[in-house]
Write an enzyme that holds these catalytic residues in place. Structure first.
Site, PDB file in Angstrom:
ATOM      1  N   HIS A 114      -0.579   4.866  -2.150  1.00 20.87           N
ATOM      2  CA  HIS A 114       0.121   3.701  -2.536  1.00 20.87           C
ATOM      3  C   HIS A 114       0.194   3.643  -3.872  1.00 20.87           C
ATOM      4  CE1 HIS A 114      -4.653   3.870  -2.086  1.00 20.87           C
ATOM      5  NE2 HIS A 114      -3.975   4.535  -2.587  1.00 20.87           N
ATOM      6  N   HIS A 115       0.007   4.499  -4.753  1.00 16.98           N
ATOM      7  CA  HIS A 115      -0.490   5.187  -5.867  1.00 16.98           C
ATOM      8  C   HIS A 115       0.607   5.410  -6.942  1.00 16.98           C
ATOM      9  CE1 HIS A 115      -5.007   4.824  -5.697  1.00 16.98           C
ATOM     10  NE2 HIS A 115      -4.896   6.250  -5.896  1.00 16.98           N
ATOM     11  N   ALA A 116       2.131   5.404  -5.775  1.00 16.31           N
ATOM     12  CA  ALA A 116       3.409   5.690  -6.726  1.00 16.31           C
ATOM     13  C   ALA A 116       3.862   4.772  -7.361  1.00 16.31           C
ATOM     14  CB  ALA A 116       4.692   6.619  -6.222  1.00 16.31           C
TER      15      ALA A 116
END
Length: 390
Positions: A131-133
């Site tokens: 979920h950080h990309a």
């Protein structure tokens, strides 16, 4: 709708490997799948592989120049460009990085397609939840944002409202950023406070662009929050917002790094509370989204003791075959753990706790309690945008 759950799996997802010593050890994926098999859950679910996401799919979230940079670093790690978040300590480049990342993304997109088209009631991709990309950069062990891509695919297929719930210990910043201006998507993230943990975002005042006000929801939990507080916060925020938003599909991210054994964060949540939240997400999908539920993995760096059990519970719940917490872990799996890691795996599917929490609506707000302060800050920031009282 078939009513049967799908489990997205291809052994090649273990190729998502940043190398020795990196916290994101792919053994956590292999051990989870072996535990799923040890409980026979692969027979209760339809195990499905999917093709890697192609460039047109990746471009639903990611910029072409970034995809090109990932491809270049994948072919030659020496070509990794740190301006794209590649070749950094968090996201070191490796041969085949694009292929492994696109495969994980393809699994989550296929899960979304199956649920939306009624081919499955629920679909799980525990290799996903990266979920950080960001649209133009890697971040926090994440190359392609499969969670955002799954949501984007649901919208492309015709969904008018999609809710995303993220209970990873880290803020779901990449998914929030992808839909910051989109009123069709509600992103809810419960995470450790940005003062004490990466990525330093996820303040309650982050509520979405003016055209999507209230579309981003952030509950910033004090370090040290345990089962009672974590569950209190979840139930004080999520159900009311879902009832008001009326999603047609629910995508959830179940990072296991909220656990008290996780080495990279500071919450003190048990496996038993993680299982309860997975059960709640399942129930909420049926209550508000006609059962359409895409469940993803995420973070989790206690790769033997926590991650496989947490995500096996998630699969079991999706399959309609929940595993009783006190159940003994199959001995064959424990031997497999030892063979791979030279550690003995846990003996039961529980931490031995029975989490309880006080309902926020009935117990009242305690102004001296930091957790209640966090809950109220979130409710004040976003509830009025949904026609709700804080």
């Amino acid at each position: 709708m078939s009513g049967r759950a799908q489990l997205m799996w291809d052994e090649a997802v273990t190729g998502y490997d940043f190398g020795p010593g990196h916290p994101m050890d792919p053994v956590r994926l292999a051990l989870t799948m072996r535990l799923v098999e040890a409980f026979g859950l692969d027979k209760a679910m339809q195990v499905v592989g999917a093709r890697p996401a192609g460039e047109s799919t990746l471009r639903l979230v990611h910029r072409q120049d970034y995809i090109d940079a990932v491809r270049a670093a994948s072919a030659d790690p020496r070509a990794a460009d740190p301006s794209y978040g590649l070749g950094t300590p968090d996201d070191p480049a490796f041969i085949g990085m694009h292929d492994a990342s696109a495969l994980i993304a393809g699994q989550s997109v296929a899960a979304a397609e199956a649920v939306w088209r009624g081919e499955a009631a629920h679909a799980v991709n525990f290799a996903g939840g990266l979920h950080h990309a960001m649209p133009g950069s890697a971040a926090g062990f994440c190359v392609y944002n499969d969670a955002a891509l799954a949501v984007a695919r649901l919208l492309e297929l015709g969904a008018e409202r999609v809710a995303y719930i993220d209970v990873d210990v880290h803020h779901g910043d990449g998914v929030q950023a992808a839909f910051w201006e989109d009123p069709r998507v509600l992103t809810i993230s419960l995470h450790e406070h940005p003062r004490t943990l990466f990525p330093g975002t996820g303040w309650p005042t982050e509520t979405g662009a003016p055209e999507a006000e209230g579309g981003a929801v952030n509950v910033a939990l004090p370090a040290g929050t345990g089962d009672a507080g974590w569950l209190r916060a979840f139930h004080a925020v999520v159900p009311e917002l879902l009832a008001a938003f009326r999603p047609q599909a629910l995508v959830t991210q179940h990072g296991a790094d909220t656990h008290f054994e996780d080495p990279l964060a500071h919450l003190t949540v048990s496996l038993d509370a993680q299982r309860l939240v997975a059960e709640s997400c399942h129930a909420l999908a049926h209550e508000h989204a006609d059962g359409r539920w895409v469940a993803l993995g995420g973070g989790g760096y206690a790769v033997v003791d926590v991650v496989p059990r947490s995500w096996t519970h998630l699969c079991a719940i999706a399959a309609g075959r929940p595993v009783e917490p006190g159940t003994a872990v199959p001995e064959d799996w424990r031997h497999e753990v030892y063979r791979r890691t030279r550690q003995w795996g846990p003996q039961r599917m529980t931490d031995g706790l029975r989490p309880e929490w006080r309902d926020f609506a009935t117990s009242g707000y305690d102004p001296a309690d930091r957790l209640d302060q966090a809950i109220l800050a979130t409710r004040r920031a976003v509830f009025p945008a949904h026609g709700l009282l804080p």
